[in-house]
Design an enzyme around this catalytic site. Structure first.
Site, PDB file in Angstrom:
ATOM      1  CB  THR A  19     -11.331 -19.286 -14.031  1.00 43.75           C
ATOM      2  OG1 THR A  19     -11.319 -18.490 -15.218  1.00 43.75           O
ATOM      3  CG2 THR A  19     -12.756 -19.397 -13.522  1.00 43.75           C
ATOM      4  CB  CYS A  20      -8.526 -22.562 -10.838  1.00 44.52           C
ATOM      5  SG  CYS A  20      -9.135 -23.622 -12.163  1.00 44.52           S
ATOM      6  CB  ALA A  21      -6.020 -18.217  -9.142  1.00 45.58           C
TER       7      ALA A  21
END
Length: 168
Positions: A59-61
């Site tokens: 999700t961060c990526a």
């Protein structure tokens, strides 16, 4: 203190995001070249603070990729991707992905950014990492929009953040 969830389990943060209409707290963060950048270094530009636990999660990526794509279409706007990842991991990720429209900054040294913005996790398995949040600042460093994502594995509301700049 704010409460969010991680896969449905409640976890707390150290405070609350800055209020819309207030001046954003200053910060000093580490660049991927191991230099320092502060909020003052971006004065005169609109800023999207894309804050997240670790670039090594899906999700961060994805949030970094999405803001990288969207940022290229915005005038006078900088996207600062902020985590407690080491600058080496941030550089590796952006290099491998070919991301050129975001600036990766790390709060690894002392966590002062997370404290100032109220986004340090204080409980749970991600304790000391940063809660997934977005803060949008105008050219003068005033807060125009904030979002602390209520479920950590969910993506932020990109459209609302971008609309805060486009309609401001």
């Amino acid at each position: 203190m704010a409460t969010v969830t991680l896969k449905g389990n409640e976890i707390q943060t150290s405070g609350d995001l800055p209020k819309v209409g207030t001046k954003a707290p200053d910060f000093t963060l580490t660049t991927i070249e191991l230099g320092s950048k502060s909020l003052k270094d971006f004065e005169g530009s609109n800023i999207i603070l894309n804050i997240f636990p670790s670039v090594d999660t899906g999700t961060c990526a994805q949030s970094v990729r999405e803001f990288n794509k969207e940022a290229s279409a915005l005038d006078n706007t900088k996207v600062l991707c902020i985590s407690r990842d080491l600058p080496f991991a941030q550089a590796r990720f952006c290099g491998a992905e070919g991301l050129e429209n975001v600036i990766s900054l790390s709060d690894f040294k002392d966590g002062s950014f997370g404290k100032a913005y109220g986004v340090n996790f204080t409980t749970g398995p991600l304790e000391t990492l940063l809660s997934r949040s977005v803060v949008v600042l105008d050219e003068k460093g005033n807060v125009k929009y904030t979002e602390q994502v209520s479920e950590t594995v969910d993506e932020p509301n990109y459209k609302a953040a971008l609309d805060a700049l486009k309609n401001g």
